[in-house]
Scaffold this motif. Sequence first.
Motif, mmCIF file in Angstrom:
data_model
loop_
_atom_site.group_PDB
_atom_site.id
_atom_site.type_symbol
_atom_site.label_atom_id
_atom_site.label_comp_id
_atom_site.label_asym_id
_atom_site.label_seq_id
_atom_site.Cartn_x
_atom_site.Cartn_y
_atom_site.Cartn_z
ATOM 1 N N GLY A 135 0.803 -1.208 0.000
ATOM 2 C CA GLY A 135 0.000 0.000 0.000
ATOM 3 C C GLY A 135 0.840 1.263 0.000
ATOM 4 O O GLY A 135 1.899 1.322 0.633
ATOM 5 N N ILE A 136 0.353 2.249 -0.748
ATOM 6 C CA ILE A 136 0.993 3.565 -0.766
ATOM 7 C C ILE A 136 -0.079 4.572 -0.359
ATOM 8 O O ILE A 136 -1.180 4.566 -0.920
ATOM 9 C CB ILE A 136 1.533 3.893 -2.175
ATOM 10 C CG1 ILE A 136 2.648 2.893 -2.541
ATOM 11 C CG2 ILE A 136 2.025 5.328 -2.257
ATOM 12 C CD1 ILE A 136 3.051 2.935 -4.003
ATOM 13 N N VAL A 137 0.231 5.383 0.641
ATOM 14 C CA VAL A 137 -0.725 6.398 1.094
ATOM 15 C C VAL A 137 -0.164 7.779 0.790
ATOM 16 O O VAL A 137 0.928 8.126 1.226
ATOM 17 C CB VAL A 137 -0.977 6.299 2.623
ATOM 18 C CG1 VAL A 137 -2.004 7.342 3.054
ATOM 19 C CG2 VAL A 137 -1.444 4.908 3.010
ATOM 20 N N MET A 138 -0.913 8.531 0.017
ATOM 21 C CA MET A 138 -0.487 9.887 -0.328
ATOM 22 C C MET A 138 -0.878 10.816 0.822
ATOM 23 O O MET A 138 -2.041 10.867 1.217
ATOM 24 C CB MET A 138 -1.166 10.337 -1.629
ATOM 25 C CG MET A 138 -0.973 9.400 -2.820
ATOM 26 S SD MET A 138 0.736 9.154 -3.337
ATOM 27 C CE MET A 138 1.265 10.828 -3.686
ATOM 28 N N THR A 139 0.093 11.549 1.356
ATOM 29 C CA THR A 139 -0.163 12.407 2.516
ATOM 30 C C THR A 139 0.069 13.875 2.180
ATOM 31 O O THR A 139 0.712 14.204 1.178
ATOM 32 C CB THR A 139 0.758 12.033 3.697
ATOM 33 O OG1 THR A 139 2.101 12.333 3.324
ATOM 34 C CG2 THR A 139 0.648 10.560 4.064
ATOM 35 N N MET A 140 -0.437 14.714 3.042
ATOM 36 C CA MET A 140 -0.234 16.176 2.950
ATOM 37 C C MET A 140 -0.693 16.719 1.600
ATOM 38 O O MET A 140 -0.049 17.563 0.997
ATOM 39 C CB MET A 140 1.236 16.534 3.227
ATOM 40 C CG MET A 140 1.689 16.041 4.599
ATOM 41 S SD MET A 140 3.331 16.589 5.017
ATOM 42 C CE MET A 140 3.929 15.150 5.929
ATOM 43 N N PHE A 141 -1.816 16.193 1.154
ATOM 44 C CA PHE A 141 -2.404 16.648 -0.111
ATOM 45 C C PHE A 141 -2.937 18.059 0.070
ATOM 46 O O PHE A 141 -3.704 18.335 1.004
ATOM 47 C CB PHE A 141 -3.533 15.694 -0.515
ATOM 48 C CG PHE A 141 -4.188 16.051 -1.814
ATOM 49 C CD1 PHE A 141 -3.707 15.545 -3.012
ATOM 50 C CD2 PHE A 141 -5.292 16.906 -1.830
ATOM 51 C CE1 PHE A 141 -4.313 15.873 -4.216
ATOM 52 C CE2 PHE A 141 -5.893 17.246 -3.040
ATOM 53 C CZ PHE A 141 -5.408 16.738 -4.231
ATOM 54 N N ASP A 142 -2.519 18.947 -0.818
ATOM 55 C CA ASP A 142 -2.970 20.335 -0.754
ATOM 56 C C ASP A 142 -3.836 20.613 -1.974
ATOM 57 O O ASP A 142 -3.330 20.746 -3.091
ATOM 58 C CB ASP A 142 -1.747 21.256 -0.723
ATOM 59 C CG ASP A 142 -2.146 22.695 -0.490
ATOM 60 O OD1 ASP A 142 -3.350 23.034 -0.658
ATOM 61 O OD2 ASP A 142 -1.264 23.500 -0.144
ATOM 62 N N GLY A 143 -5.137 20.676 -1.756
ATOM 63 C CA GLY A 143 -6.086 20.849 -2.853
ATOM 64 C C GLY A 143 -5.954 22.186 -3.571
ATOM 65 O O GLY A 143 -6.497 22.358 -4.661
ATOM 66 N N ARG A 144 -5.219 23.121 -2.973
ATOM 67 C CA ARG A 144 -5.102 24.426 -3.613
ATOM 68 C C ARG A 144 -4.004 24.473 -4.673
ATOM 69 O O ARG A 144 -3.861 25.441 -5.395
ATOM 70 C CB ARG A 144 -4.814 25.504 -2.549
ATOM 71 C CG ARG A 144 -5.953 25.687 -1.547
ATOM 72 C CD ARG A 144 -5.460 26.478 -0.368
ATOM 73 N NE ARG A 144 -4.265 25.845 0.187
ATOM 74 C CZ ARG A 144 -3.569 26.313 1.218
ATOM 75 N NH1 ARG A 144 -3.930 27.437 1.794
ATOM 76 N NH2 ARG A 144 -2.512 25.669 1.664
#
Length: 274
Positions: A181-190
């Motif tokens: 599994g790979i979890v994408m973190t600190m996603f910034d929608g802006r």
Amino acid sequence: MKIVAIANQKGGVGKTTTAVNLGSALAELGHRILLIDLDPQANATSSFGLQGVEETSLYEPLIGGASVTEKIFPTRRDHLFIIPADLDLAGVEVEIARMPNHLTRLAETLKPLQSDETFDFVLLDCPPSLGILMTNALAAADELLTPIQCEYFALEGLVKIVRLVEQVRDSGANKRLELAGIVMTMFDGRTNLSEQVVAEVREHFGERVYETVIPRSVRLSEAPSFGKSILEYAPNGAAANAYRALAREFMQRHAPPATLPDSSHTPASENLET
Ligand SMILES: Nc1ncnc2c1ncn2[C@@H]1O[C@H](COP(=O)(O)OP(=O)(O)O)[C@@H](O)[C@H]1O
Ligand SMILES: [Mg+2]
């Protein structure tokens, strides 16, 4: 019982945050979780408001001086237990290096847990280095869960991890290890950058990438200083919901097929949320 190593040789990508909050969210679902803090920096330990007190870590079990079961402590949350880290752990790599079975010390140490079935999942919060502790974690784990920050060079980092997994398999220390599994973190929608990085990682790693993406959230960085998981600190915020969704997705991936029809009591809308 499954052992999941939460690892990435890079620091600051969200390993500890994911170990603490995924662990908390899985426990909230009623699964019995043991979180092992394998990082001498003890960030996961302090996230629970605990301090690395002497003789409370995996140090002694790793060098053969105690059983792993003596080092398990309850947290304030039901179903969630922890083996804290302490400063002793910083010296354990040197000691393990001298042992004949230095790659599989952790696997050996965790064996008593395999037989007593007290826990459903053991989560290993790994230090950010390619040292002996991390290699031992990979040798002991059924699978690897890698958090990746939505930043430039995400793919480069993943390529290194894939190589490391291959090395551990080739060495014979753990033939079943998989980057599951790979979890994408600190996603910034802006920013477009976050979107681009997620798309790129999905293109290369397909279904191994969790659908659930963890947003960047100040709350997530504040929670540890209150000794709380995000589920207690900001229970209704986007970050708490993201970790809950991640826990549900994690369980979908780990549920034995025979128990799937049993999930009929889950409202359909909840399944769609992820
Ligand atoms: N989704 C997020 N949004 C904002 N800050 C985060 C997020 N995830 C982690 N952080 C913060 O970033 C820093 C590094 O995270 P951490 O989980 O400790 O990384 P690692 O264990 O990989 O070194 C910490 O200060 C943490 O609170
Ligand atoms: Mg950490």
